[in-house]
Design a protein around this motif. Structure first.
Motif, short mmCIF file in Angstrom:
data_model
loop_
_atom_site.label_atom_id
_atom_site.label_comp_id
_atom_site.label_asym_id
_atom_site.label_seq_id
_atom_site.Cartn_x
_atom_site.Cartn_y
_atom_site.Cartn_z
N ASN A 1 1.63 9.34 -4.93
CA ASN A 1 0.61 10.40 -4.96
C ASN A 1 0.43 10.95 -3.55
OD1 ASN A 1 -1.97 11.81 -4.89
ND2 ASN A 1 -2.38 10.88 -6.89
N GLU B 1 0.83 -1.21 0.00
CA GLU B 1 0.00 0.00 0.00
C GLU B 1 0.86 1.25 0.00
OE1 GLU B 1 -3.90 -1.64 2.47
OE2 GLU B 1 -2.20 -0.72 3.52
N ASP C 1 -1.37 13.39 -2.39
CA ASP C 1 -2.76 13.65 -2.00
C ASP C 1 -3.43 12.38 -1.49
OD1 ASP C 1 -2.48 16.29 -2.66
OD2 ASP C 1 -3.35 16.09 -4.67
N GLU C 2 -3.17 11.29 -2.17
CA GLU C 2 -3.76 10.02 -1.73
C GLU C 2 -3.16 9.57 -0.41
OE1 GLU C 2 -3.59 7.03 -4.69
OE2 GLU C 2 -4.72 8.18 -6.19
N THR D 1 2.42 2.14 -3.29
CA THR D 1 1.46 2.76 -4.21
C THR D 1 1.18 4.21 -3.82
OG1 THR D 1 0.42 0.63 -4.67
CG2 THR D 1 -0.86 2.61 -5.17
N LEU D 2 0.94 4.45 -2.52
CA LEU D 2 0.58 5.79 -2.04
C LEU D 2 1.74 6.77 -2.18
CD1 LEU D 2 -1.43 4.84 1.17
CD2 LEU D 2 -2.36 5.82 -0.93
N GLU E 1 -1.64 18.90 3.47
CA GLU E 1 -2.18 19.07 2.13
C GLU E 1 -1.71 20.36 1.48
OE1 GLU E 1 -6.38 16.72 1.95
OE2 GLU E 1 -6.39 18.59 3.06
N ALA F 1 -4.83 11.58 2.25
CA ALA F 1 -6.21 11.09 2.40
C ALA F 1 -6.23 9.80 3.22
CB ALA F 1 -6.84 10.88 1.03
N ALA F 2 -5.25 8.93 3.01
CA ALA F 2 -5.20 7.67 3.76
C ALA F 2 -4.98 7.94 5.24
CB ALA F 2 -4.08 6.79 3.21
#
Length: 348
Positions: A252, A245, A254-255, A248-249, A277, A258-259
């Motif tokens: 990005n 995970e 922003d992602e 992958t994060l 952010e 968000a997580a």
């Protein structure tokens, strides 16, 4: 490390609360930002840094005096924690303070990478871990990063660094080496940690540190553009990400934010996450992560006050104070504006 005798968290946490109340706040930092290095040294002399400023003042001046005094005071504060603690609490604190061995290893590696001179590297060391002065001097005398890795072969950092050195040679970036140091530290820190009422909140504290360290390291790898899989240097022990995970994060930001917002940290860290952010650079992002970790660990310290958690939270807060004062002194010496210096500070 001795485990003789019972733990004494009531006594140690009472002493820590007194030390915590003496840490600098907004008012002191606003004053310091308007001062030059000599004025900052005089200001420190009228506070808990008096002993160090007086002891070093005949040999050093300006930013050098401030640097040496800060590092000596930090080591003294943490030596006091070990002196006060007994039994199992002593062992838990001693394990946590090995973070400064990790800090010193990374500082020496970074210094060699950037061709800094030996004295400049030595000034940034924090002699509060288990490595003694003689061993730190051996590392400082190393002529290359490879030689540092060789000299660490008999320590907990050795095996991971030997493996990571190949990635460093292939990519030319330090992230694999730094991640290997962090990984070794946390692996040893969690080894044999029994989770009971006294350590449950501490385990959550360590999970948060590991989660935020993984996020920081993954972003550094992504920023570097190096062809290294973040999962290969994932630190086990957190609860927010799996290795896949995070890999992958990391691509990005922003992602990634968000997580974190959707995780168990989100409700308590909404303001800090807003800063994450809005951060325009990786440095600003990492600073916001530091603020978020401080806030989260402070909250845990209040939940179970008679444990190591408020002690570890104090260690983080004291580190931040020293980092802030150092940033102000260096910023003033470099001619930065007050606004630029403020951006460098981590304050709750």
């Amino acid at each position: 490390m001795s485990t003789a005798g019972g733990s004494n968290p009531e006594y140690v946490t009472a002493r820590v609360r007194a030390r915590r109340s003496a840490l600098y706040g907004d008012e002191e930092y606003r004053k310091l930002i308007r001062m030059g290095p000599a004025e900052i040294a005089r200001f420190l002399e009228e506070s808990d840094y008096e002993e160090e400023i007086n002891a070093l003042g005949s040999r050093h001046s300006g930013v050098d005096l401030i640097e040496y005094a800060l590092n000596r005071n930090l080591a003294k504060q943490f030596d006091d924690l070990l002196r006060w603690a007994d039994g199992r609490l002593y062992d838990l604190i001693a394990r946590y303070l090995r973070k400064f061995d990790a800090w010193n290893v990374k500082t020496i590696i970074r210094g060699l990478y950037s061709d800094a001179d030996r004295e400049a590297i030595a000034d940034d060391l924090i002699r509060a871990g288990e490595f003694d002065d003689e061993f730190l001097d051996r590392l400082l005398d190393a002529g290359s990063i490879e030689e540092v890795v060789d000299r660490l072969s008999g320590t907990m950092f050795g095996p991971g660094l030997e493996t990571a050195y190949d990635d460093y040679e292939d990519t030319g970036v330090l992230v694999p080496l730094e991640n290997a140091v962090d990984r070794a530290y946390y692996d040893r820190l969690l080894e044999g940690l029994t989770v009971d009422e006294a350590t449950r909140q501490y385990r959550e504290f360590l999970e948060a540190e590991i989660d935020f360290r993984n996020a920081r390291n993954a972003l550094r790898l992504a920023q570097s553009g190096a062809d290294v899989d973040p999962a290969e240097y994932f630190i086990d022990g957190g609860s927010l990400f799996s290795a896949s995970e995070l890999a992958t994060l990391a691509k990005n930001r922003d992602e990634l934010v968000a997580a974190i917002r959707e995780s168990k940290y989100g409700d308590d860290l909404s303001e800090a996450l807003d800063d994450l952010e809005e951060a325009e650079s990786l440095i600003a992002f990492e600073r916001a992560l530091d603020e978020a970790l401080l806030e989260y660990t402070d909250q845990l310290g209040h939940v179970f006050p008679l444990s190591i958690t408020p002690i570890a939270s104090y260690i983080l807060a004291k580190e931040r104070e020293v980092d802030n004062i150092r940033a102000i002194a260096r910023g003033r010496e470099a001619g930065l504006s007050e606004e630029q210096i403020e951006e460098e500070l981590v304050i709750l």
